[in-house]
Design a protein around this motif. Structure first.
Motif, PDB file in Angstrom:
ATOM      1  N   VAL A  21       0.827  -1.173  -0.020  1.00 15.99           N
ATOM      2  CA  VAL A  21      -0.090   0.036   0.053  1.00 15.99           C
ATOM      3  C   VAL A  21       0.842   1.086  -0.125  1.00 15.99           C
ATOM      4  O   VAL A  21       0.539   2.237  -0.728  1.00 15.99           O
ATOM      5  N   VAL A  22       1.823   1.330   0.686  1.00 13.91           N
ATOM      6  CA  VAL A  22       2.789   2.439   0.880  1.00 13.91           C
ATOM      7  C   VAL A  22       3.452   2.556  -0.417  1.00 13.91           C
ATOM      8  O   VAL A  22       3.791   3.768  -0.908  1.00 13.91           O
ATOM      9  N   LEU A  23       3.839   1.389  -1.130  1.00 11.79           N
ATOM     10  CA  LEU A  23       4.739   1.530  -2.271  1.00 11.79           C
ATOM     11  C   LEU A  23       3.567   1.999  -3.453  1.00 11.79           C
ATOM     12  O   LEU A  23       4.108   2.622  -4.463  1.00 11.79           O
ATOM     13  N   GLY A  24       2.479   1.691  -3.273  1.00 15.83           N
ATOM     14  CA  GLY A  24       1.346   2.097  -4.349  1.00 15.83           C
ATOM     15  C   GLY A  24       1.369   3.448  -4.643  1.00 15.83           C
ATOM     16  O   GLY A  24       1.075   3.846  -5.628  1.00 15.83           O
ATOM     17  N   LYS A  25       1.559   4.395  -3.379  1.00 15.12           N
ATOM     18  CA  LYS A  25       1.292   5.692  -3.445  1.00 15.12           C
ATOM     19  C   LYS A  25       2.554   6.390  -4.222  1.00 15.12           C
ATOM     20  O   LYS A  25       2.402   7.736  -4.648  1.00 15.12           O
ATOM     21  N   GLU A  26       3.459   5.702  -4.591  1.00 12.45           N
ATOM     22  CA  GLU A  26       4.559   6.184  -5.422  1.00 12.45           C
ATOM     23  C   GLU A  26       4.333   6.034  -6.927  1.00 12.45           C
ATOM     24  O   GLU A  26       5.158   6.254  -7.852  1.00 12.45           O
ATOM     25  N   ASP A  36      -6.350   3.789  -7.402  1.00 13.65           N
ATOM     26  CA  ASP A  36      -7.659   4.344  -6.808  1.00 13.65           C
ATOM     27  C   ASP A  36      -8.284   3.413  -5.593  1.00 13.65           C
ATOM     28  O   ASP A  36      -7.325   2.270  -5.591  1.00 13.65           O
ATOM     29  N   GLY A  37      -9.344   3.249  -5.376  1.00 14.31           N
ATOM     30  CA  GLY A  37      -9.954   2.423  -4.385  1.00 14.31           C
ATOM     31  C   GLY A  37      -9.846   0.900  -4.906  1.00 14.31           C
ATOM     32  O   GLY A  37      -9.735   0.123  -4.434  1.00 14.31           O
ATOM     33  N   ARG A  38     -10.265   0.650  -6.485  1.00 17.20           N
ATOM     34  CA  ARG A  38      -9.976  -0.715  -6.749  1.00 17.20           C
ATOM     35  C   ARG A  38      -8.477  -1.197  -6.772  1.00 17.20           C
ATOM     36  O   ARG A  38      -8.219  -2.323  -6.415  1.00 17.20           O
ATOM     37  N   GLY A  39      -7.547  -0.237  -7.166  1.00 17.19           N
ATOM     38  CA  GLY A  39      -6.194  -0.537  -7.192  1.00 17.19           C
ATOM     39  C   GLY A  39      -5.959  -1.078  -5.689  1.00 17.19           C
ATOM     40  O   GLY A  39      -4.925  -1.886  -5.447  1.00 17.19           O
ATOM     41  N   TYR A  40      -6.161  -0.201  -4.674  1.00 20.96           N
ATOM     42  CA  TYR A  40      -5.882  -0.422  -3.238  1.00 20.96           C
ATOM     43  C   TYR A  40      -6.371  -1.762  -2.924  1.00 20.96           C
ATOM     44  O   TYR A  40      -5.715  -2.561  -2.248  1.00 20.96           O
ATOM     45  N   GLY A  74      -5.482  -3.813 -15.023  1.00 22.45           N
ATOM     46  CA  GLY A  74      -5.925  -2.060 -14.644  1.00 22.45           C
ATOM     47  C   GLY A  74      -4.860  -1.285 -15.131  1.00 22.45           C
ATOM     48  O   GLY A  74      -5.307   0.089 -14.661  1.00 22.45           O
ATOM     49  N   GLY A  75      -3.565  -1.449 -15.416  1.00 16.49           N
ATOM     50  CA  GLY A  75      -2.841  -0.319 -15.759  1.00 16.49           C
ATOM     51  C   GLY A  75      -1.945   0.026 -14.613  1.00 16.49           C
ATOM     52  O   GLY A  75      -1.448   1.196 -14.602  1.00 16.49           O
ATOM     53  N   TYR A  76      -1.875  -0.554 -13.609  1.00 17.45           N
ATOM     54  CA  TYR A  76      -1.278  -0.179 -12.460  1.00 17.45           C
ATOM     55  C   TYR A  76       0.127  -0.619 -12.446  1.00 17.45           C
ATOM     56  O   TYR A  76       0.521  -1.529 -13.139  1.00 17.45           O
ATOM     57  N   TRP A  77       0.920  -0.063 -11.457  1.00 19.88           N
ATOM     58  CA  TRP A  77       2.442  -0.409 -11.356  1.00 19.88           C
ATOM     59  C   TRP A  77       2.532  -1.933 -10.987  1.00 19.88           C
ATOM     60  O   TRP A  77       2.310  -2.179  -9.825  1.00 19.88           O
ATOM     61  N   PRO A  78       3.187  -2.884 -11.832  1.00 23.06           N
ATOM     62  CA  PRO A  78       3.206  -4.334 -11.452  1.00 23.06           C
ATOM     63  C   PRO A  78       4.155  -4.437 -10.226  1.00 23.06           C
ATOM     64  O   PRO A  78       3.565  -5.486  -9.633  1.00 23.06           O
TER      65      PRO A  78
END
Length: 388
Positions: A21-26, A36-40, A74-78
């Protein structure tokens, strides 16, 4: 402080989820779509099931890879969702069969390649290299962990088996001790009781002496039995036990046998000296067993007990001769070959302390037991002293 495995897995799952979760903020700083909510939610779903990785390793691996594919789609950072698939593959490799682990490694490599294809900014050469290297490394570490676990289990089984063997050996030693104590003392008591009954009216003094011997012998037998049975107690007893009998008490042994009507002669060659407790106990028990057999089977033949203190060796012999013509006074063959514990115990004791023993009839009549025990490292290596 030891932590239960279930709690440790749950704690690890929570920590990895928090890191994701912390890494996802970057993600936005790395040029990827912000979470976003789906990504978290997908990041949490990829991490928390790791708490059950040991209980259901294959299910957790399939779930984490499915969530990883949805996260990448979803296009998020793998990188954010890679902790679950990597740790689950390591778990499968450490718990499952090699073939199953290899199939799961190919599945991870395929998911990794898919992530590279679905990400327009990914460099396929780097992605393919990671898809090959990471699963192999995780597979290797998992196999090593499985082998270490198997070796630890085998070591515990061997230790448990050695402990059982030591317990069995100790029980055998105690059984031999009990046999020696009971056989000797009960033989003396039986002979003295018969003597007392025979002369009770005609010779009161002899009867009283026999009863006194019975009293002393029974008290000593009870004391030795009490001391040996204390070994079997599980409770911690701080009271020190009585010392084990040694060669200094052979004289008392001979007196009891003389009281039973057997002519016993003690001879000592060399200079008596303190020996190792185990050596003295072995020699004492062999003398005790030999005299007990004489008392039971040849009570009217004289006995000579000789202790020869050599430089590196102790030699103890118990020889009974002919009492009168036609009577050899030897212990019957049934005692030697009848399967009793006495003579078998003699041989086991001699072998335990690196010695040798000979038991059998003499050519000129009678019966002899000869025990030779090493008392130094030189004797163990085969040196013979000049006096022995």
């Amino acid at each position: 402080m030891r932590i239960r495995p279930q709690f440790a897995d749950a704690l690890m799952a929570v920590v990895l989820t928090c890191v994701s979760v912390v890494l996802g903020k970057e993600s936005a700083q790395q040029g990827w779509s912000p979470l976003d909510g789906r990504g978290y939610a997908l990041a949490v779903l990829a991490g928390l099931p790791l708490a059950f990785r040991v209980r259901a390793p294959l299910a957790v691996l399939l779930w984490s890879h499915l969530v990883f594919v949805l996260y990448v789609a979803g296009g998020y950072w793998p990188v954010v969702a890679t902790f679950g698939p990597m740790l689950s593959l390591y778990t499968v490799a450490s718990l499952c069969r090699p073939r199953t682990a290899a199939i799961c490694a190919f599945a991870m490599a395929g998911a990794w390649v898919y992530a590279g294809v679905a990400s327009p900014r990914a460099q396929m050469a780097s992605v393919v290299a990671q898809a090959l290297v990471f699963p192999l490394v995780l597979l290797r570490f998992g196999v090593l962990a499985r082998r270490s676990t198997e070796l630890a289990r085998q070591l515990r089984r061997e230790q448990a088996e050695r402990a059982r063997q030591e317990v069995a050996a100790e029980r055998g030693r105690i059984a031999r001790e009990l046999h020696d104590v009971v056989a000797h003392h009960m033989s003396v008591i039986s002979v003295q009781a018969g003597l007392a009954g025979f002369v009770f009216a005609s010779d009161p003094a002899t009867a009283r002496a026999a009863l006194s011997t019975i009293s002393g012998t029974s008290a000593e037998a009870l004391e030795e039995l009490r001391r040996m049975l204390q070994v079997l107690r599980e409770a911690d007893d701080q009271v020190p036990g009585a010392p084990m009998p040694g060669l200094a008490r052979v004289g008392e042994l001979a007196e009891r046998i003389r009281a039973g009507g057997v002519d016993v002669t003690l001879r000592t060659l060399g200079t008596p000296r303190p020996l190792a407790p185990g050596v003295e106990l072995c020699a004492y028990r062999v003398v005790q067993e030999a005299l007990t057999n004489v008392l039971k089977h040849a009570p009217d033949s004289p006995v000579v007990v000789q202790m020869d203190y050599g430089t590196h060796r102790l030699t103890v012999s118990v020889v009974n001769g002919c009492a009168r013509p036609g009577r050899q006074g030897e212990i019957p063959d049934r005692v030697r070959t009848g399967g009793g514990h006495g003579l078998i115990g003699m041989r086991e004791r001699a072998k335990l302390y690196g010695g040798s023993i000979s038991i059998g009839p003499r050519s000129g009549g009678g019966f002899a037991v000869t025990l030779a025990l090493p008392t130094s490292a030189g004797a163990l290596s085969g040196e013979e002293d000049a006096s022995g």
